[in-house]
Write an enzyme that holds these catalytic residues in place. Sequence first.
Site, short mmCIF file in Angstrom:
data_model
loop_
_atom_site.label_atom_id
_atom_site.label_comp_id
_atom_site.label_asym_id
_atom_site.label_seq_id
_atom_site.Cartn_x
_atom_site.Cartn_y
_atom_site.Cartn_z
NE ARG A 322 -4.38 0.56 1.26
CZ ARG A 322 -4.99 0.25 1.11
NH1 ARG A 322 -5.54 2.03 0.72
NH2 ARG A 322 -6.39 -0.38 0.99
CD GLU A 725 -7.21 2.98 6.61
OE1 GLU A 725 -8.38 2.83 5.34
OE2 GLU A 725 -6.10 2.07 6.59
N1 MTE Z 1 -11.58 6.12 14.32
C1 MTE Z 1 -11.78 5.62 15.48
N2 MTE Z 1 -12.48 6.50 16.90
N3 MTE Z 1 -11.25 4.87 16.37
C2 MTE Z 1 -10.48 3.44 15.35
O1 MTE Z 1 -9.92 3.08 15.89
N4 MTE Z 1 -9.78 3.40 13.40
C3 MTE Z 1 -9.42 3.57 12.17
C4 MTE Z 1 -10.52 4.39 11.32
N5 MTE Z 1 -10.92 5.40 12.54
C5 MTE Z 1 -10.79 4.20 14.20
C6 MTE Z 1 -11.29 5.27 13.99
C7 MTE Z 1 -9.24 2.66 10.67
S1 MTE Z 1 -7.48 2.19 11.10
C8 MTE Z 1 -9.62 2.01 10.07
S2 MTE Z 1 -9.40 1.30 9.34
C9 MTE Z 1 -11.11 2.87 10.04
O2 MTE Z 1 -12.15 3.39 10.83
C10 MTE Z 1 -12.08 1.82 9.94
O3 MTE Z 1 -13.54 2.15 10.03
P1 MTE Z 1 -14.12 2.50 8.57
O4 MTE Z 1 -13.90 0.81 7.85
O5 MTE Z 1 -15.64 1.99 9.09
O6 MTE Z 1 -14.13 3.43 8.80
N1 HPA Z 2 -6.32 -2.13 4.29
C1 HPA Z 2 -5.81 -2.40 5.25
N2 HPA Z 2 -6.03 -3.67 6.09
C2 HPA Z 2 -5.93 -4.52 5.22
C3 HPA Z 2 -5.49 -4.80 4.19
C4 HPA Z 2 -5.91 -2.84 3.14
O1 HPA Z 2 -5.55 -2.85 2.17
N3 HPA Z 2 -4.84 -5.89 3.64
C5 HPA Z 2 -5.36 -6.81 4.38
N4 HPA Z 2 -5.80 -5.62 5.40
MO1 MOS Z 3 -6.84 0.32 9.56
S1 MOS Z 3 -5.35 0.41 9.33
O1 MOS Z 3 -6.79 -0.03 8.23
O2 MOS Z 3 -7.54 -0.94 10.49
#
Ligand code: MTE
Ligand code: HPA
Ligand code: MOS
Length: 775
Positions: A322, A725
Amino acid sequence: MNKHQNIDNLGRLHTSTAHDSAAKQVAGRADYIDDLPEPEGLLHAYLGLSTRAHGEIVSIDLEPVRNAPGVVGILTAADIPGEADISSVHKHDEPMFATTHVQYHGQPIFAVLGVTREAARRAARLAKIEYRDLPHLTDVDAALAAGGKLVTEPLKLERGDVAAGFAKSKHRLKGRTVIGGQEHFYLESQIALAIPGEDDEMLIHCSTQHPTEIQVMVAQVLGIPHAAVTVNMRRMGGGFGGKETQGNLFAAVAALAARRTGKAVKIRPDRDDDFMITGKRHDFVVEYEVGYDDNGKIEAVEATFAARAGYSADLSGPVTDRALFHADNAYWYPAARFVSKPLYTNTVSNTAFRGFGGPQGIIAAERWIEEIAYALGKDSLEIRKANFYGTDTDNVTPYHQTVEDNVVHRVVAELEETSDYKARRAAVLAFNAKNTVLKKGIALAPVKFGISFTATWHNQAGALVHVYRDGSIHLSHGGTEMGQGLHTKVAQVLADAFGVSLSTVQITASNTGKVPNTSATAASSGTDLNAAAAWDAARQIKERMAAHAAALYEVGPEDIAWEFGGIRAGQQFVSFGELATSCWMNRVQLSAAGFYKTPKIHWDRSKGTGRPFYYFAYGASCAEVTIDTLTGEYVIDRADVLEDVGRSLNPAIDIGQVEGGFIQGVGWLTTEELVWDAKGVLRTHAPSTYKIPLASDVPPVFNVRLAEWSVNKEPAIGRSKAVGEPPLVLGYAVVEALSMAVAAVAEYKHPPRLDMPVTPERVLMGVERLRKASR
Ligand code: MTE
Ligand code: HPA
Ligand code: MOS
């Protein structure tokens, strides 16, 4: 704070609705695993850890542990009935307990069971273990110097004729940038509670982003079918990627102990232990060469992305992939070649962290843009604009996906305007010309972030929806709640689909018994995937309810209309609750399993081509800082952020994600520093030595907006875009602003090249280095 704070209690789609747990969380009434009523006879497990970074285990004496007060048993690898492996990508490189040798300081060797957590915790320290030390590699440079052993195959991306590109470039520069790692610092540490059932059955409560993976690991370690294991997860106190795979160990230990003793077993490490034994964000060393013309337009670029993977593969392959996928950020490269190096080191195995390597790739791109700006003596924003992807041409990425939804020009233009960038930059330059001790910096940088799991098969989700005969709705889906507001958004989608108020929808824990074979809630795709699956379930139930209403009122399907609160059938209106009762009386099924898979995406890693991403999310940020050139101390005076979330499903939640992401990114890049000593011991494992941002670190002027005009070109749920993210990377503008302030001491003639995190020490060293260089 802004208009999105007007909370809508109906929870309509595209309106701001409070997070379903918000009131409970501020009142301390939201349940986390350690708050659950404890089963009778509960035992507590604690881990015994390696005290060496790399070595052979010569002898182990666990008698002192066994004889300690309150201890009821010990578990080692010999007690594992199934496979002794908990590697997330099934590479069999992550033993549950070390046996013959240890590969990092903090690696678990055994677990001790106590009648109290304190008894187990104290006893775990009493083991007598002799080691024969082996040479250890702690960081990227040491790993490279030792030959660069990789934990998994590297990725290569190439597009265009790189050699020809360099040959025709008028200017060339080479550089190297160091980007630090980051501890997740979720408020709730890792935790698992295992409750044994009949026969092979095992129920696991675990703080995890990936209940299915926990299920698979427990089944694997106990040597039982997946179907015998049920994982339940109501909410995490933060995950941030740190609970995508890192819960495996804890769940496996609790389950193994529960199987061995027949008792329920809980395990919760101390913060310091959690810090030492769970993986972090990968730190990277990026080496690059860029060729460009007089306008700063890039002709060719080549870079190597070396990352500290740790002792096992974990997710280091996909994380470093990534990084490569994001080394273009928002820029068109006529020719590019990138290689990943996920390096083996004797440190904890690094893992997912918000952005999943993407931020490191983007920062590398921003760094070479910045270098070009210093080399040409221009504003870096000008260089950025000169290199933006086109909308119809110059829009193919290094992985051969065409960027079809480019809005970077509009996002950047709008932020440039609303942040008053030009005038403020002029003011910063004027300030610096007059002041010698304090110096200011300002920077505006974009982000383009690819949305989808790059492993195509992860892009699927399920949901299970029941309408009960009183018209209340039970929602369960494959995603997990970690604070990001996923459950609220999915419930909004469901309420909207059925035309009921949000309070009609009962949000429930994620449970592998209800929705099987789930993907991690990760890659920011939680809503895209799970809300679409829930919507699919609603569609099926609605079809049956509508057909029933048509029959009941003797109207054609065209006379049926879903309205808020019920169905209109010709002249009749029947409330949702009444219709549900009627469906039940007439034996109409009111439950459905929904499913969704992301269309259009495909990816061939061996060729480095495909369409790994369904769409892109965009954003930009502008930061202004002031540094003290005598001490290196600094403040962020102001930050402006504009984020493209498509048509927001819930602006209040999205703004929260953007604010939190930005601040978490700033923490990563400025104050959060991980330090391993010469023995390979992590010396920063508590808030006393590892500084995360406080509420008081939020810039005094912090303007966060969503691009309200944006609509996802792809039919993602409600035309929204992922938000979890991408905003983290926006924190980078602070780094570049700090760099500009440092460069000011030498009239902006030298690129400041500050390694990250840009701590006050690094600012001070940068100032001194540049002063010397300009003498
Ligand atoms: N927001 C909060 N409050 N707590 C979290 O742990 N994780 C982040 C983001 N926002 C996180 C957060 C990460 S790493 C990801 S991948 C996404 O939330 C996952 O949730 P979503 O796919 O529903 O956005
Ligand atoms: N993003 C986040 N988490 C993951 C991915 C990705 O592309 N692939 C496997 N786990
Ligand atoms: Mo988020 S690093 O894809 O859990």
